[in-house]
Design a protein around this motif. Structure first.
Motif, PDB file in Angstrom:
ATOM      1  N   GLU A 238      84.159  96.023  79.621  1.00 40.98           N
ATOM      2  CA  GLU A 238      83.187  96.155  78.533  1.00 40.98           C
ATOM      3  C   GLU A 238      83.773  95.792  77.172  1.00 40.98           C
ATOM      4  O   GLU A 238      83.073  95.842  76.164  1.00 40.98           O
ATOM      5  CB  GLU A 238      82.654  97.601  78.486  1.00 40.98           C
ATOM      6  CG  GLU A 238      81.867  98.011  79.707  1.00 40.98           C
ATOM      7  CD  GLU A 238      80.556  97.259  79.839  1.00 40.98           C
ATOM      8  OE1 GLU A 238      79.918  96.969  78.806  1.00 40.98           O
ATOM      9  OE2 GLU A 238      80.171  96.944  80.976  1.00 40.98           O
ATOM     10  N   GLY A 239      85.076  95.456  77.161  1.00 40.18           N
ATOM     11  CA  GLY A 239      85.717  95.072  75.902  1.00 40.18           C
ATOM     12  C   GLY A 239      85.940  96.257  74.968  1.00 40.18           C
ATOM     13  O   GLY A 239      85.907  96.101  73.747  1.00 40.18           O
ATOM     14  N   ARG A 240      86.181  97.409  75.535  1.00 39.74           N
ATOM     15  CA  ARG A 240      86.416  98.611  74.737  1.00 39.74           C
ATOM     16  C   ARG A 240      87.803  99.169  75.047  1.00 39.74           C
ATOM     17  O   ARG A 240      88.364  98.910  76.105  1.00 39.74           O
ATOM     18  CB  ARG A 240      85.400  99.718  75.076  1.00 39.74           C
ATOM     19  CG  ARG A 240      83.994  99.434  74.728  1.00 39.74           C
ATOM     20  CD  ARG A 240      83.140 100.704  74.965  1.00 39.74           C
ATOM     21  NE  ARG A 240      81.748 100.404  74.841  1.00 39.74           N
ATOM     22  CZ  ARG A 240      80.940 100.062  75.837  1.00 39.74           C
ATOM     23  NH1 ARG A 240      81.387 100.018  77.061  1.00 39.74           N
ATOM     24  NH2 ARG A 240      79.677  99.796  75.610  1.00 39.74           N
ATOM     25  N   SER A 241      88.290  99.999  74.152  1.00 34.75           N
ATOM     26  CA  SER A 241      89.511 100.747  74.449  1.00 34.75           C
ATOM     27  C   SER A 241      89.147 101.879  75.396  1.00 34.75           C
ATOM     28  O   SER A 241      87.969 102.251  75.527  1.00 34.75           O
ATOM     29  CB  SER A 241      90.122 101.312  73.163  1.00 34.75           C
ATOM     30  OG  SER A 241      89.267 102.327  72.644  1.00 34.75           O
ATOM     31  N   LEU A 242      90.156 102.442  76.047  1.00 33.63           N
ATOM     32  CA  LEU A 242      89.923 103.581  76.925  1.00 33.63           C
ATOM     33  C   LEU A 242      89.310 104.725  76.127  1.00 33.63           C
ATOM     34  O   LEU A 242      88.347 105.361  76.569  1.00 33.63           O
ATOM     35  CB  LEU A 242      91.227 104.024  77.593  1.00 33.63           C
ATOM     36  CG  LEU A 242      91.146 105.261  78.483  1.00 33.63           C
ATOM     37  CD1 LEU A 242      90.153 105.049  79.630  1.00 33.63           C
ATOM     38  CD2 LEU A 242      92.526 105.612  79.019  1.00 33.63           C
TER      39      LEU A 242
ATOM     40  N   LYS B  76      89.938 103.846  86.905  1.00 33.07           N
ATOM     41  CA  LYS B  76      88.541 103.398  86.929  1.00 33.07           C
ATOM     42  C   LYS B  76      88.008 103.230  85.504  1.00 33.07           C
ATOM     43  O   LYS B  76      87.365 102.219  85.189  1.00 33.07           O
ATOM     44  CB  LYS B  76      87.660 104.382  87.699  1.00 33.07           C
ATOM     45  CG  LYS B  76      87.891 104.374  89.189  1.00 33.07           C
ATOM     46  CD  LYS B  76      87.052 105.446  89.864  1.00 33.07           C
ATOM     47  CE  LYS B  76      87.377 105.558  91.334  1.00 33.07           C
ATOM     48  NZ  LYS B  76      86.663 106.664  91.982  1.00 33.07           N
ATOM     49  N   LEU B  77      88.275 104.230  84.666  1.00 30.15           N
ATOM     50  CA  LEU B  77      87.809 104.152  83.273  1.00 30.15           C
ATOM     51  C   LEU B  77      88.463 102.996  82.534  1.00 30.15           C
ATOM     52  O   LEU B  77      87.806 102.296  81.751  1.00 30.15           O
ATOM     53  CB  LEU B  77      88.075 105.476  82.543  1.00 30.15           C
ATOM     54  CG  LEU B  77      87.162 106.634  82.919  1.00 30.15           C
ATOM     55  CD1 LEU B  77      87.720 107.949  82.382  1.00 30.15           C
ATOM     56  CD2 LEU B  77      85.749 106.401  82.423  1.00 30.15           C
ATOM     57  N   GLU B  78      89.749 102.771  82.773  1.00 35.63           N
ATOM     58  CA  GLU B  78      90.446 101.646  82.138  1.00 35.63           C
ATOM     59  C   GLU B  78      89.821 100.315  82.566  1.00 35.63           C
ATOM     60  O   GLU B  78      89.622  99.426  81.743  1.00 35.63           O
ATOM     61  CB  GLU B  78      91.935 101.673  82.476  1.00 35.63           C
ATOM     62  CG  GLU B  78      92.702 102.756  81.774  1.00 35.63           C
ATOM     63  CD  GLU B  78      94.130 102.931  82.271  1.00 35.63           C
ATOM     64  OE1 GLU B  78      94.958 103.410  81.478  1.00 35.63           O
ATOM     65  OE2 GLU B  78      94.413 102.594  83.449  1.00 35.63           O
ATOM     66  N   GLY B  79      89.489 100.209  83.852  1.00 32.12           N
ATOM     67  CA  GLY B  79      88.861  98.978  84.344  1.00 32.12           C
ATOM     68  C   GLY B  79      87.497  98.742  83.721  1.00 32.12           C
ATOM     69  O   GLY B  79      87.167  97.620  83.313  1.00 32.12           O
ATOM     70  N   ILE B  80      86.710  99.798  83.634  1.00 36.15           N
ATOM     71  CA  ILE B  80      85.376  99.690  83.021  1.00 36.15           C
ATOM     72  C   ILE B  80      85.512  99.347  81.549  1.00 36.15           C
ATOM     73  O   ILE B  80      84.808  98.470  81.030  1.00 36.15           O
ATOM     74  CB  ILE B  80      84.577 101.001  83.220  1.00 36.15           C
ATOM     75  CG1 ILE B  80      84.254 101.195  84.698  1.00 36.15           C
ATOM     76  CG2 ILE B  80      83.307 100.996  82.375  1.00 36.15           C
ATOM     77  CD1 ILE B  80      83.740 102.588  85.041  1.00 36.15           C
ATOM     78  N   ALA B  81      86.436 100.037  80.867  1.00 38.88           N
ATOM     79  CA  ALA B  81      86.639  99.784  79.432  1.00 38.88           C
ATOM     80  C   ALA B  81      87.040  98.334  79.196  1.00 38.88           C
ATOM     81  O   ALA B  81      86.498  97.677  78.294  1.00 38.88           O
ATOM     82  CB  ALA B  81      87.701 100.736  78.874  1.00 38.88           C
ATOM     83  N   ALA B  82      87.947  97.832  80.015  1.00 31.19           N
ATOM     84  CA  ALA B  82      88.386  96.444  79.860  1.00 31.19           C
ATOM     85  C   ALA B  82      87.226  95.484  80.104  1.00 31.19           C
ATOM     86  O   ALA B  82      87.033  94.523  79.348  1.00 31.19           O
ATOM     87  CB  ALA B  82      89.541  96.143  80.831  1.00 31.19           C
TER      88      ALA B  82
END
Length: 126
Positions: free
Chosen positions: A27-31, A19-25
């Motif tokens: 938002e254009g951020r790293s995990l 979930k965090l990886e999906g949100i980070a992606a």
């Protein structure tokens, strides 16, 4: 990574990590950046509750409990009063008993919350 940043290992549930990886992606951020942003946000929003605030909440809960007790007592008196009229009693008794049960559940919830707040008061430093 800034030179004053420290590395910190953490274990995550695989589902949470995805979930965090999906949100980070999205938002254009790293995990790492997403986790750091979320931690910083939760800390900046955090505020210690002062003992006086807990005491005030406990007082308010006490008043709600008293009011609930008063309502239950009034309904019990109404049940007694309508018992003399069988027709009225048959109509109103189920409604009154249902309301009394609801109030009793509310009272139990308020009491549990008051116990929780009492423990907060006992564990809060002035």
């Amino acid at each position: 990574m800034a030179t004053d940043d420290v590395q910190f290992r953490i274990r995550l549930n695989p589902s949470l990590k995805r979930k965090l990886e999906g949100i980070a992606a999205a938002e254009g951020r790293s995990l790492n950046a997403e986790i750091a942003r979320r931690l910083e946000s939760s800390i900046s929003d955090f505020r210690y509750t002062k003992k006086e605030e807990w005491v005030e909440q406990l007082s308010s809960l006490g008043m709600w409990i008293q009011e609930t007790d008063t309502q239950i007592e009034r309904l019990a008196n109404i049940l007694t009063d309508i018992a003399v009229d069988k027709e009225q009693s048959e109509l109103l008794k189920p409604l009154i008993i249902t309301k009394m049960a609801s109030l009793q559940r509310d009272r139990e919830r308020l009491f549990e919350e008051s116990l929780h707040i009492k423990s907060k008061i006992n564990n809060t430093v002035d």
